[in-house]
Enzyme design. Structure first.
Site, PDB file in Angstrom:
ATOM      1  N   ASP A  36      41.697  34.792  32.768  1.00 59.58           N
ATOM      2  CA  ASP A  36      41.294  33.634  33.571  1.00 59.58           C
ATOM      3  C   ASP A  36      41.664  33.851  35.042  1.00 59.58           C
ATOM      4  O   ASP A  36      42.838  34.069  35.364  1.00 59.58           O
ATOM      5  CB  ASP A  36      41.999  32.383  33.033  1.00 59.58           C
ATOM      6  N   ASP A  37      40.661  33.817  35.917  1.00 59.45           N
ATOM      7  CA  ASP A  37      40.885  33.844  37.370  1.00 59.45           C
ATOM      8  C   ASP A  37      41.535  35.137  37.866  1.00 59.45           C
ATOM      9  O   ASP A  37      42.389  35.109  38.756  1.00 59.45           O
ATOM     10  CB  ASP A  37      41.743  32.651  37.804  1.00 59.45           C
ATOM     11  N   CYS A  74      34.575  28.822  35.901  1.00 58.68           N
ATOM     12  CA  CYS A  74      34.983  29.181  34.539  1.00 58.68           C
ATOM     13  C   CYS A  74      34.072  28.652  33.440  1.00 58.68           C
ATOM     14  O   CYS A  74      33.649  29.419  32.568  1.00 58.68           O
ATOM     15  CB  CYS A  74      36.423  28.755  34.291  1.00 58.68           C
ATOM     16  N   ARG A  78      32.003  30.834  30.615  1.00 55.49           N
ATOM     17  CA  ARG A  78      32.329  30.782  29.195  1.00 55.49           C
ATOM     18  C   ARG A  78      31.113  30.419  28.355  1.00 55.49           C
ATOM     19  O   ARG A  78      30.950  30.925  27.235  1.00 55.49           O
ATOM     20  CB  ARG A  78      33.485  29.801  28.968  1.00 55.49           C
ATOM     21  N   LYS A 136      41.824  29.108  25.815  1.00 55.00           N
ATOM     22  CA  LYS A 136      41.038  28.125  26.561  1.00 55.00           C
ATOM     23  C   LYS A 136      39.581  28.130  26.115  1.00 55.00           C
ATOM     24  O   LYS A 136      38.928  29.161  26.115  1.00 55.00           O
ATOM     25  CB  LYS A 136      41.151  28.443  28.056  1.00 55.00           C
ATOM     26  N   HIS A 138      37.135  24.998  26.882  1.00 55.57           N
ATOM     27  CA  HIS A 138      36.522  24.348  28.039  1.00 55.57           C
ATOM     28  C   HIS A 138      35.001  24.233  27.924  1.00 55.57           C
ATOM     29  O   HIS A 138      34.272  24.354  28.907  1.00 55.57           O
ATOM     30  CB  HIS A 138      36.881  25.084  29.332  1.00 55.57           C
ATOM     31  N   HIS A 228      45.430  31.442  35.510  1.00 56.17           N
ATOM     32  CA  HIS A 228      45.000  30.155  36.054  1.00 56.17           C
ATOM     33  C   HIS A 228      46.201  29.366  36.557  1.00 56.17           C
ATOM     34  O   HIS A 228      47.312  29.518  36.055  1.00 56.17           O
ATOM     35  CB  HIS A 228      44.268  29.365  34.953  1.00 56.17           C
ATOM     36  N   ASP A 334      36.783  35.721  33.805  1.00 57.30           N
ATOM     37  CA  ASP A 334      35.686  34.747  33.844  1.00 57.30           C
ATOM     38  C   ASP A 334      35.137  34.518  35.242  1.00 57.30           C
ATOM     39  O   ASP A 334      34.011  34.058  35.410  1.00 57.30           O
ATOM     40  CB  ASP A 334      36.113  33.410  33.217  1.00 57.30           C
ATOM     41  N   ASN A 335      35.925  34.815  36.267  1.00 59.47           N
ATOM     42  CA  ASN A 335      35.489  34.677  37.670  1.00 59.47           C
ATOM     43  C   ASN A 335      36.566  35.295  38.548  1.00 59.47           C
ATOM     44  O   ASN A 335      37.551  35.845  38.047  1.00 59.47           O
ATOM     45  CB  ASN A 335      35.254  33.209  38.046  1.00 59.47           C
ATOM     46  N   LYS A 389      37.046  32.823  43.733  1.00 59.07           N
ATOM     47  CA  LYS A 389      36.541  31.874  42.735  1.00 59.07           C
ATOM     48  C   LYS A 389      35.856  30.676  43.402  1.00 59.07           C
ATOM     49  O   LYS A 389      36.236  30.267  44.495  1.00 59.07           O
ATOM     50  CB  LYS A 389      37.716  31.384  41.884  1.00 59.07           C
TER      51      LYS A 389
END
Length: 590
Positions: A36-37, A74, A78, A136, A138, A228, A334-335, A389
């Site tokens: 994540d991130d 994100c 996903r 996660k 989301h 994150h 994811d980004n 991001k």
């Protein structure tokens, strides 16, 4: 065994009638690791100073992608990862929490997966795979059909929010009342010894070991919270990075850029992308401010290394169980890196104090603390690209991607690929054809393409020079074709202007080509408009800014609570006034 041989054997075995379970083992296990991130140059294999030896080992034995892209946000990423379908067609065209009111209820902005898309997990489950998910999600939890069990996961422990605390069950932003965790679709609590990266690996191992007698191949999705906000990590991982970032973000951005170039991930003549307007200069900070910023970045590094440590635990477990040799690993972010500085939001510092979060540098990263790296260090993490991001610049959308396993040749793959390509690749590996009808209903066709020819070295990219790939997220947009990129970014760091870049020669996005190549620019503008119309991507309202909209949405959602609070406050105030007047009257009578 060569990758082509694995696929041929799997297809042949699946075609046999009455196939016994143990014979299906020729199909590979699939492990999907989503970070994540994390920026393009955050992993060691991509030129970072952060120690990620376990992921680096996967990269060394497999394919390392230098030109892979995701959405800069994100939830849309996903949705595309799970379905192989453009985020708007999948129903998640924006972060649900920051959706403008004008887009609510529109097909591309449902905030959860649409009924006519199918996840890769559902297709693998139907084909006989065991399926697990931890981390996660989301992609919606307001109704049971939005959670992982309804989307193909036999076992799952899922967080359905943009993020949460990594040490305990608590929200990380005042827009949430709780951290919504669910096990197998039911609300769940967390153990006392919870730390997100450790827990995600522990749960995955628990789910897989719970079916030891089941010889079917498995698909395991590990969706880490690292890195994150809030950035948190055990101090044993953080301490080694104290002092590493004392020279600031300009020095880090330059060293990351040099690392990327040294590894041949971008051409040697690449120019380092610019920092967005409005970012701070390191030398303009006070000594205390520098100490605070460097320490937050040290926690970020420690968090990523801690996640890698637990990935290593999972890999070792697969080796001990004998599953490692028949497992294909997919690792990606994811980004790009998280740029938000929550303290810049009025009232946030007071909220941190109110709920008991500390910013004490002596224990930053530990339970009860709240760290973040801010836009300047985030920009360094996306080097050599521009932005981070939320934005469509290469720093926000070009992310690390690794595929490793038996039969995947060790190589750096420079061709363009996109996050929608992962689901069809996984299905291709498993010998599963994504039919247009699933479970008795018509479903959307995947927009992504299998990367197997690219992995084998038979194709440079799944896309030809004539193919255009569009992307839209919160009004920030991009369109890729033939090595070029059309791009627009909105404020606060964008300027709403359209740009054209030759990513083949200029991955740093330093030279706008729209004046030099007006015909290409015009053609790609038309292609973007056609893309937006075909997927239902809508223009955001004038003045829209994603993070401001998030706050507005939360205040609107709390309107009833605020009114009630105001009435209570008015009642209390009225009571105090009445008591005061009563006291004055009594004094006068006395």
């Amino acid at each position: 065994m060569k990758l082509a041989h694995v696929l041929a054997l799997a297809a042949a075995l699946l075609a046999l009638p009455g196939l016994p379970a143990e014979a299906q083992d020729a199909r590979p296990n699939i492990v999907l690791i989503l970070i994540d991130d994390v920026g393009f140059s955050d992993l060691g294999a991509y030129g970072s100073e952060i120690a990620t030896p376990n992921i680096d080992a996967l990269a060394a034995r497999g394919a390392l992608f230098s030109n892979f892209h995701a959405s800069p946000i994100c939830a849309p990423s996903r949705a595309m990862l799970m379905t192989g379908v453009d985020s708007h067609l999948a129903g998640v065209g924006n972060l649900p929490e920051s959706l403008p009111r004008e887009h609510r209820g529109e097909p591309g902005y449902l905030g959860h997966l649409a009924d006519d898309v199918v996840t890769v997990a559902s297709r693998l489950q139907a084909a006989g795979y065991r399926t697990t998910m931890a981390g996660k999600w989301h992609l919606g939890h307001e109704e049971p059909h939005m959670l992982p069990p309804a989307h193909g996961f036999d076992r799952s422990f899922a967080l359905d929010a943009s993020g949460a605390d990594n040490w305990e069950k608590r929200p990380y932003l005042p827009i949430y009342d709780d951290a919504p965790w669910f096990e197998d679709g039911a609300p769940a609590d967390l153990p006392e010894d919870f730390y997100s990266s450790k827990f995600i690996v522990d749960k995955t191992i628990e789910y897989l070991d719970g079916n030891e007698a089941d010889d079917r191949p498995f698909f395991s999705y590990l969706a880490f919270q690292a890195n994150h906000i809030p950035v948190q990590a055990p101090r044993a991982f953080v301490d080694k990075y104290i002092g590493v970032y004392d020279k600031g973000w300009h020095a880090l951005r330059q060293s990351r850029f040099e690392g990327v170039v040294e590894r041949g991930l971008v051409p040697g003549n690449t120019a380092l992308g610019p920092m967005p307007e409005g970012l701070k200069e390191w030398d303009a900070l006070t000594a205390k401010e520098k100490e605070i910023r460097a320490m937050n970045m040290a926690v970020h590094a420690g968090m990523l290394e801690a996640m890698d440590h637990h990935v290593g635990r999972f890999v070792e477990h697969l080796k001990q169980t004998g599953d490692y040799g028949n497992t294909i690993f997919f690792v990606l972010s994811d980004n790009g890196p998280e740029p938000n500085d929550p303290l810049a939001t009025p009232g946030f510092a007071q909220w941190l104090w109110w709920v008991g979060y500390s910013r004490d540098l002596d224990r930053l990263g530990e339970k009860g603390t709240f760290a973040f790296i801010g836009p300047e260090f985030a920009n360094a993490g996306g080097a050599p690209g521009s932005f981070f991001k939320l934005y469509a610049g290469e720093g926000g959308a070009r992310v690390p991607f690794i595929v490793a396993g038996e039969g995947v040749p060790a190589a750096t793959r420079h061709g363009f690929s996109f996050i929608t390509d992962i689901a069809p690749t996984i299905l291709d590996l498993a010998g599963v054809t994504p039919a247009r009808e699933f479970a008795g209903r018509q479903v959307k066709e995947m927009t992504g393409r299998s990367l197997l020819p690219m992995l084998r070295g038979d194709a440079a990219s799944p896309y030809s020079d004539e193919d255009a790939v569009g992307m839209e997220a919160a009004g920030n947009v991009a369109l890729f074709r033939d090595g070029y990129k059309l791009m627009r970014n909105l404020p606060p760091y964008g300027d709403t202007e359209w740009y054209l870049y030759n990513l083949t020669d200029d991955p740093g996005e330093t030279k706008d080509m729209k004046e030099a190549e007006p015909e290409r620019f015009a053609a790609m503008m038309r292609e973007y408009e056609a893309y937006a119309a075909s997927v239902g991507a809508l223009e955001v309202p004038a003045g829209y800014e994603q993070m401001k909209q998030l706050t507005v949405n939360r205040l609107h959602g709390m309107r009833g609570q605020l009114v009630a609070a105001a009435l209570v406050a008015a009642g209390i105030l009225g009571g105090l006034v009445w008591l005061s007047l009563l006291g004055i009257r009594r004094l006068r009578r006395g």
